[in-house]
Enzyme design. Structure first.
Site, PDB file in Angstrom:
ATOM      1  N   TYR A 198      -6.223  -8.786 -11.463  1.00 34.54           N
ATOM      2  CA  TYR A 198      -6.636  -7.702 -12.351  1.00 34.54           C
ATOM      3  C   TYR A 198      -5.441  -6.795 -12.635  1.00 34.54           C
ATOM      4  CZ  TYR A 198     -10.152  -4.212 -14.002  1.00 34.54           C
ATOM      5  OH  TYR A 198     -10.923  -3.344 -14.718  1.00 34.54           O
ATOM      6  N   LYS A 252      -7.302 -10.713 -15.484  1.00 39.99           N
ATOM      7  CA  LYS A 252      -7.966  -9.794 -16.425  1.00 39.99           C
ATOM      8  C   LYS A 252      -6.912  -8.775 -16.832  1.00 39.99           C
ATOM      9  CE  LYS A 252     -11.923  -6.604 -16.523  1.00 39.99           C
ATOM     10  NZ  LYS A 252     -11.295  -5.345 -16.944  1.00 39.99           N
TER      11      LYS A 252
HETATM   12  O1  MN9 Z   1     -11.357  -3.284 -18.459  1.00 39.04           O
HETATM   13  C1  MN9 Z   1     -12.554  -1.546 -19.516  1.00 39.04           C
HETATM   14  N1  MN9 Z   1     -11.585  -0.613 -19.052  1.00 39.04           N
HETATM   15  C2  MN9 Z   1     -11.890   0.282 -18.128  1.00 39.04           C
HETATM   16  C3  MN9 Z   1     -12.278  -2.923 -19.073  1.00 39.04           C
HETATM   17  O2  MN9 Z   1     -12.959   0.336 -17.593  1.00 39.04           O
HETATM   18  C4  MN9 Z   1     -10.846   1.259 -17.782  1.00 39.04           C
HETATM   19  C5  MN9 Z   1     -12.610  -1.564 -21.050  1.00 39.04           C
HETATM   20  O3  MN9 Z   1     -13.760  -2.296 -21.395  1.00 39.04           O
HETATM   21  C6  MN9 Z   1     -12.665  -0.181 -21.641  1.00 39.04           C
HETATM   22  O4  MN9 Z   1     -13.712   0.570 -21.067  1.00 39.04           O
HETATM   23  C7  MN9 Z   1     -12.862  -0.221 -23.148  1.00 39.04           C
HETATM   24  C8  MN9 Z   1     -12.910   1.158 -23.780  1.00 39.04           C
HETATM   25  O5  MN9 Z   1     -11.652   1.769 -23.723  1.00 39.04           O
HETATM   26  O6  MN9 Z   1     -11.841  -0.964 -23.732  1.00 39.04           O
END
Ligand code: MN9
Length: 293
Positions: free
Chosen positions: A134, A162
């Protein structure tokens, strides 16, 4: 090479009015998202508040998610924790529960250096499931470099990454180096199409919870070579994400799901809650964004 890939909502974790894990609602959410055609779920990650839950609750969440997905979609369980042993215990449980893969953040808070990061991933991978590393440098302060990823990929079981970042040069280098060996998921929903254009094998995201069909359609349009349609969908998605992240994201997503009849409760502190009124208003905003021709 793992067969993971596609559209994976970073599942919200539902809590009841007392703030306890709401397992029947885990099932309801998963069934709802399966109807939209998602390929799998990323459970107990940043969006899923895994770091705000006890190990016992996280195990219950894993069991509920695997049961609800019932082999119709893949389940990746996020097992990241401050203590490596906790992450390993969760990964062993995920394997026993029948999950398809695990994922972990790098070591948190302590800046331990690459050797210790590799040791952390190796111990988690020893639980036996494919492991998705990640990269989310904005929150961890740790960057995944091509050099570090190449070393991680020597660990049996390390199957992917990820990538939550907007450095697409780095993403492309990581995908190119991994050809035939590891996959890369795009993690920034607002720029999913950019990741696909650079070769990402799918996406994992928080806002997939509230507009799963848009992400499924975008991914399919891209795979079919219909870039115009993929861009059209991405532009709508980006407008929707912009409205959502004007509020605390996880609270806003939970308020939206509750407004749609899935009472997922509030996020756990320190994550701030968002009012029901804002949740309803965001649902209307999304309806408008996806209705206009
Ligand atoms: O990794 C999410 N990032 C966080 C996934 O949770 C920091 C994203 O899905 C974001 O929430 C999304 C909105 O900025 O891109």
């Amino acid at each position: 090479m793992t067969d993971l890939g596609g559209v994976f909502p970073a599942l919200l974790t539902p809590f009841d009015r007392q703030g306890q894990l709401n397992e029947p609602m885990v099932e309801a959410l998963i069934h709802h998202l399966l109807e939209a055609g998602v390929d799998g779920f990323y459970v107990g990650g940043s969006t899923g508040e895994g770091l705000l839950m006890s190990p016992q609750e996280r195990r219950r969440l894993t069991t509920a998610a695997v049961r609800a997905a019932n082999g119709k979609a893949k389940v990746i369980v996020h097992v990241g924790a401050n203590a490596t042993d906790d992450a390993v215990d969760l990964a062993r449980h995920a394997a026993e529960a029948g999950a398809d893969a695990v994922s972990t953040l790098p070591p948190l808070f302590f800046k331990v250096g690459d050797e210790a990061v590799i040791d952390h991933y190796a111990r988690v991978a020893s639980a036996g499931l494919p492991l998705i590393a990640y990269h989310i440098p904005a929150l961890t302060g740790q960057r995944m470099t091509p050099e570090l990823m190449a070393r991680l990929a020597e660990i049996p079981g390390v199957a992917g990454l990820k990538f939550t970042d907007n450095d697409f040069f780095l993403m492309r280098n990581l995908i190119e180096d991994g050809a035939g060996r590891w996959i890369v998921f795009n993690g920034s929903d607002e720029i999913f199409l950019c990741g696909l254009a650079m070769g990402a094998h799918g996406g994992i995201g928080s806002t997939y919870n509230v507009m799963p069909a848009a992400y499924v359609s975008l991914f399919r349009a891209f795979q079919a070579g219909d870039l115009r349609q993929a861009q059209e969908l991405q532009f709508r998605i980006t407008r929707a994400v912009r409205a959502i992240v004007a509020h605390p994201t996880i609270g806003a997503l939970k308020a939206m799901m509750s407004a749609r009849g899935f009472d997922v409760g509030e996020p756990r502190r320190p994550l701030p809650p968002v009012s029901a009124a804002v949740g309803r208003q965001l649902c209307e905003t999304l309806d408008q964004i996806f209705a206009t021709g």
